[in-house]
Design a protein around this motif. Structure first.
Motif, PDB file in Angstrom:
ATOM      1  N   ALA A   1     -48.063  29.054  20.016  1.00 45.21           N
ATOM      2  CA  ALA A   1     -46.953  28.294  20.088  1.00 45.21           C
ATOM      3  C   ALA A   1     -47.176  26.943  19.635  1.00 45.21           C
ATOM      4  CB  ALA A   1     -45.913  28.669  21.203  1.00 45.21           C
ATOM      5  N   PHE A   2     -48.003  26.161  20.437  1.00 46.58           N
ATOM      6  CA  PHE A   2     -48.339  24.900  20.482  1.00 46.58           C
ATOM      7  C   PHE A   2     -48.907  24.629  19.060  1.00 46.58           C
ATOM      8  CE2 PHE A   2     -50.844  21.104  20.567  1.00 46.58           C
ATOM      9  CZ  PHE A   2     -50.423  20.348  21.584  1.00 46.58           C
ATOM     10  N   VAL A   3     -49.913  25.308  18.752  1.00 48.36           N
ATOM     11  CA  VAL A   3     -50.551  24.923  17.300  1.00 48.36           C
ATOM     12  C   VAL A   3     -49.598  25.297  16.140  1.00 48.36           C
ATOM     13  CG1 VAL A   3     -52.185  26.014  15.695  1.00 48.36           C
ATOM     14  CG2 VAL A   3     -52.872  25.715  18.149  1.00 48.36           C
ATOM     15  N   LEU A   4     -48.696  26.522  16.136  1.00 53.33           N
ATOM     16  CA  LEU A   4     -47.858  26.770  15.154  1.00 53.33           C
ATOM     17  C   LEU A   4     -46.838  25.298  14.765  1.00 53.33           C
ATOM     18  CD1 LEU A   4     -47.115  30.315  14.406  1.00 53.33           C
ATOM     19  CD2 LEU A   4     -48.486  28.984  13.042  1.00 53.33           C
ATOM     20  N   SER A   5     -46.083  25.178  16.186  1.00 52.55           N
ATOM     21  CA  SER A   5     -45.106  24.133  16.265  1.00 52.55           C
ATOM     22  C   SER A   5     -45.601  22.730  15.948  1.00 52.55           C
ATOM     23  CB  SER A   5     -44.251  24.357  17.569  1.00 52.55           C
ATOM     24  OG  SER A   5     -45.157  24.084  18.602  1.00 52.55           O
ATOM     25  N   SER A   6     -46.999  22.621  15.943  1.00 54.12           N
ATOM     26  CA  SER A   6     -47.417  21.261  15.613  1.00 54.12           C
ATOM     27  C   SER A   6     -47.385  20.977  14.201  1.00 54.12           C
ATOM     28  CB  SER A   6     -48.723  20.930  16.297  1.00 54.12           C
ATOM     29  OG  SER A   6     -48.678  20.991  17.857  1.00 54.12           O
ATOM     30  N   LEU A   7     -47.399  22.143  13.315  1.00 59.40           N
ATOM     31  CA  LEU A   7     -47.417  22.084  11.885  1.00 59.40           C
ATOM     32  C   LEU A   7     -45.972  21.386  11.343  1.00 59.40           C
ATOM     33  CD1 LEU A   7     -49.699  25.181  11.277  1.00 59.40           C
ATOM     34  CD2 LEU A   7     -50.440  22.728  11.520  1.00 59.40           C
TER      35      LEU A   7
ATOM     36  N   PRO B   1     -41.333  16.823   7.272  1.00 56.79           N
ATOM     37  CA  PRO B   1     -40.240  15.996   7.431  1.00 56.79           C
ATOM     38  C   PRO B   1     -38.935  16.594   6.778  1.00 56.79           C
ATOM     39  CG  PRO B   1     -41.667  15.046   5.741  1.00 56.79           C
ATOM     40  CD  PRO B   1     -42.516  16.325   6.406  1.00 56.79           C
ATOM     41  N   SER B   2     -37.968  16.646   7.335  1.00 62.25           N
ATOM     42  CA  SER B   2     -36.765  17.421   6.876  1.00 62.25           C
ATOM     43  C   SER B   2     -35.614  16.430   6.931  1.00 62.25           C
ATOM     44  CB  SER B   2     -36.380  18.509   7.704  1.00 62.25           C
ATOM     45  OG  SER B   2     -35.198  19.193   7.280  1.00 62.25           O
ATOM     46  N   ILE B   3     -35.097  15.978   8.137  1.00 67.75           N
ATOM     47  CA  ILE B   3     -33.819  15.114   8.213  1.00 67.75           C
ATOM     48  C   ILE B   3     -33.915  14.063   9.212  1.00 67.75           C
ATOM     49  CG2 ILE B   3     -32.333  16.896   7.507  1.00 67.75           C
ATOM     50  CD1 ILE B   3     -31.266  17.305  10.393  1.00 67.75           C
ATOM     51  N   THR B   4     -33.409  12.937   9.208  1.00 71.59           N
ATOM     52  CA  THR B   4     -33.496  12.043  10.066  1.00 71.59           C
ATOM     53  C   THR B   4     -33.150  12.567  11.639  1.00 71.59           C
ATOM     54  OG1 THR B   4     -32.835  10.153   8.755  1.00 71.59           O
ATOM     55  CG2 THR B   4     -32.577   9.703  11.030  1.00 71.59           C
ATOM     56  N   GLY B   5     -34.032  12.465  12.429  1.00 66.89           N
ATOM     57  CA  GLY B   5     -33.697  12.813  13.864  1.00 66.89           C
ATOM     58  C   GLY B   5     -34.274  14.221  14.351  1.00 66.89           C
ATOM     59  N   SER B   6     -34.929  15.012  13.415  1.00 62.56           N
ATOM     60  CA  SER B   6     -35.634  16.153  13.482  1.00 62.56           C
ATOM     61  C   SER B   6     -36.431  16.551  12.352  1.00 62.56           C
ATOM     62  CB  SER B   6     -34.588  17.238  13.421  1.00 62.56           C
ATOM     63  OG  SER B   6     -34.940  18.406  13.951  1.00 62.56           O
ATOM     64  N   CYS B   7     -37.052  17.700  12.395  1.00 61.98           N
ATOM     65  CA  CYS B   7     -38.180  18.194  11.413  1.00 61.98           C
ATOM     66  C   CYS B   7     -38.238  19.564  11.380  1.00 61.98           C
ATOM     67  CB  CYS B   7     -39.386  17.525  11.902  1.00 61.98           C
ATOM     68  SG  CYS B   7     -40.775  17.213  10.701  1.00 61.98           S
ATOM     69  N   SER B   8     -38.755  20.272  10.291  1.00 66.20           N
ATOM     70  CA  SER B   8     -38.948  21.479  10.184  1.00 66.20           C
ATOM     71  C   SER B   8     -40.350  21.943  10.481  1.00 66.20           C
ATOM     72  CB  SER B   8     -38.508  21.862   8.787  1.00 66.20           C
ATOM     73  OG  SER B   8     -37.354  22.121   8.559  1.00 66.20           O
ATOM     74  N   HIS B   9     -40.561  23.125  11.252  1.00 62.36           N
ATOM     75  CA  HIS B   9     -41.819  23.622  11.604  1.00 62.36           C
ATOM     76  C   HIS B   9     -41.736  24.892  12.098  1.00 62.36           C
ATOM     77  CE1 HIS B   9     -40.900  23.288  15.959  1.00 62.36           C
ATOM     78  NE2 HIS B   9     -40.238  22.257  15.712  1.00 62.36           N
ATOM     79  N   PRO B  10     -42.822  25.782  11.997  1.00 62.23           N
ATOM     80  CA  PRO B  10     -42.750  26.940  12.659  1.00 62.23           C
ATOM     81  C   PRO B  10     -42.490  26.970  14.139  1.00 62.23           C
ATOM     82  CG  PRO B  10     -44.928  26.923  11.225  1.00 62.23           C
ATOM     83  CD  PRO B  10     -44.190  25.349  11.284  1.00 62.23           C
ATOM     84  N   THR B  11     -42.300  27.968  14.924  1.00 59.84           N
ATOM     85  CA  THR B  11     -41.962  27.849  16.195  1.00 59.84           C
ATOM     86  C   THR B  11     -43.213  28.433  17.054  1.00 59.84           C
ATOM     87  OG1 THR B  11     -40.579  29.684  16.310  1.00 59.84           O
ATOM     88  CG2 THR B  11     -39.574  27.706  15.967  1.00 59.84           C
ATOM     89  N   GLY B  12     -43.553  29.616  16.881  1.00 57.97           N
ATOM     90  CA  GLY B  12     -44.396  30.311  17.344  1.00 57.97           C
ATOM     91  C   GLY B  12     -44.328  31.017  18.588  1.00 57.97           C
TER      92      GLY B  12
ATOM     93  N   HIS C   1     -43.928  13.860  19.778  1.00 58.96           N
ATOM     94  CA  HIS C   1     -42.968  14.995  18.870  1.00 58.96           C
ATOM     95  C   HIS C   1     -41.686  15.399  19.818  1.00 58.96           C
ATOM     96  CE1 HIS C   1     -46.668  16.102  16.169  1.00 58.96           C
ATOM     97  NE2 HIS C   1     -46.217  14.911  16.140  1.00 58.96           N
ATOM     98  N   GLY C   2     -40.783  15.207  19.451  1.00 60.41           N
ATOM     99  CA  GLY C   2     -39.609  15.557  20.295  1.00 60.41           C
ATOM    100  C   GLY C   2     -39.421  14.363  21.170  1.00 60.41           C
ATOM    101  N   GLY C   3     -39.101  14.709  22.495  1.00 61.25           N
ATOM    102  CA  GLY C   3     -38.856  13.525  23.471  1.00 61.25           C
ATOM    103  C   GLY C   3     -38.443  14.150  24.841  1.00 61.25           C
ATOM    104  N   LEU C   4     -38.501  13.247  25.708  1.00 58.93           N
ATOM    105  CA  LEU C   4     -38.005  13.826  27.184  1.00 58.93           C
ATOM    106  C   LEU C   4     -36.616  13.926  27.342  1.00 58.93           C
ATOM    107  CD1 LEU C   4     -40.619  11.869  29.456  1.00 58.93           C
ATOM    108  CD2 LEU C   4     -40.627  14.126  28.471  1.00 58.93           C
ATOM    109  N   SER C   5     -35.858  12.894  26.614  1.00 56.92           N
ATOM    110  CA  SER C   5     -34.338  12.791  26.901  1.00 56.92           C
ATOM    111  C   SER C   5     -33.837  13.804  26.237  1.00 56.92           C
ATOM    112  CB  SER C   5     -33.627  11.658  26.155  1.00 56.92           C
ATOM    113  OG  SER C   5     -33.987  11.601  25.045  1.00 56.92           O
ATOM    114  N   THR C   6     -34.260  14.610  25.101  1.00 56.58           N
ATOM    115  CA  THR C   6     -33.860  15.730  24.201  1.00 56.58           C
ATOM    116  C   THR C   6     -34.576  17.064  24.617  1.00 56.58           C
ATOM    117  OG1 THR C   6     -35.527  14.983  22.557  1.00 56.58           O
ATOM    118  CG2 THR C   6     -33.107  14.192  22.280  1.00 56.58           C
ATOM    119  N   LEU C   7     -35.244  17.096  25.739  1.00 57.38           N
ATOM    120  CA  LEU C   7     -36.092  18.139  25.988  1.00 57.38           C
ATOM    121  C   LEU C   7     -35.242  19.417  26.118  1.00 57.38           C
ATOM    122  CD1 LEU C   7     -38.981  19.248  26.668  1.00 57.38           C
ATOM    123  CD2 LEU C   7     -38.891  18.599  28.992  1.00 57.38           C
ATOM    124  N   GLY C   8     -34.027  19.256  26.847  1.00 55.00           N
ATOM    125  CA  GLY C   8     -33.147  20.316  27.169  1.00 55.00           C
ATOM    126  C   GLY C   8     -32.957  20.971  25.933  1.00 55.00           C
TER     127      GLY C   8
END
Length: 230
Positions: free
Chosen positions: A78-84, A87-98, A128-135
């Motif tokens: 999951a770590f490897v796949l979701s690190s790939l 860029p998609s939209i401001t504030g987020s990004c597209s990637h596999p989840t794994g 990538h991501g953040g602590l405030s948006t971790l939930g």
């Protein structure tokens, strides 16, 4: 030997990703992007599932300690796949989840803990991501996606589909569900003049361009990976 070989290759891949220079496009929902009230809500919704997930992992590994290695490999996958990321939209990004693989092998609640660890490491080490948006990120990638993957896999199995078809569909559709939920999160936090539903559909439409091919690729990679055949 086979388990050790897969584990070593996963570790090497993770370190390569950590040490490689990269431009950050804020994978998942980026740090500070959600209003505090919405960020708190997603934390509150995720916590009960995470508590149950810890109990699920403890129960499974107590009954069969050998599962710890397989659990760790699912986390690395999951770590490897979701690190790939793309860029998609401001504030987020597209990637596999794994996370589809973990949901299939260990259930969705146990997978929520794997997702939490992956997201925490990515937020702290890769920005990538953040602590405030971790939930919010745990809820979309670690709860909604795995639940969808688990139900799709079980449903197709009962319907008599082949193992490959069941795994592919579970991983690919679970990935898409993750981004539908992310779109809902963003749409609720940032409604347009046309309303919340219009905002959600706008985010879904933007994500679709990058996420559809990524979901198909994730389904294929989950089918051909060796972890589930150990």
């Amino acid at each position: 030997m086979k388990k050790k070989r897969i584990l070593y290759s996963s570790i090497i891949t993770v370190f390569v990703l950590l040490l490689s220079p990269t431009y950050v496009f804020a994978m998942h929902v980026m740090e500070g992007f959600l209003p505090p009230a919405w960020a708190a809500l997603w934390f509150a919704l995720s916590i009960p599932v995470l508590i149950y997930g810890m109990k699920s992992i403890k129960k499974q590994t107590t009954n069969n300690p050998n599962l710890k290695m397989l659990l760790a490999l699912c986390g690395a996958f999951a770590f490897v796949l979701s690190s790939l990321k793309l860029p998609s939209i401001t504030g987020s990004c597209s990637h596999p989840t794994g996370v589809g693989l973990g949901a299939i092998l260990f259930g969705p609640t146990a997978t929520s803990i794997l997702a939490l660890i992956v997201l925490l490491f990515q937020a702290l080490l890769l920005a990538h991501g953040g602590l405030s948006t971790l939930g919010a990120n745990v809820f979309s990638m670690g709860i909604a996606g795995p639940i969808a993957s688990f139900l799709i896999y079980k449903g197709l199995n009962k319907a008599g589909a082949s193992k490959s078809v069941s795994i592919f569909s579970a991983a690919a559709l679970g990935s898409l569900v993750t981004y539908i939920v992310t779109s809902i999160q963003l749409g609720l936090a940032f409604p347009t003049e046309a309303g919340v539903l219009a905002a959600i559909m706008k985010f879904v439409g933007i994500f679709a361009f990058t996420q559809l091919p990524l979901a198909i690729s994730e389904g294929i990679l989950t089918v051909v990976q060796p972890i589930g055949n150990i």
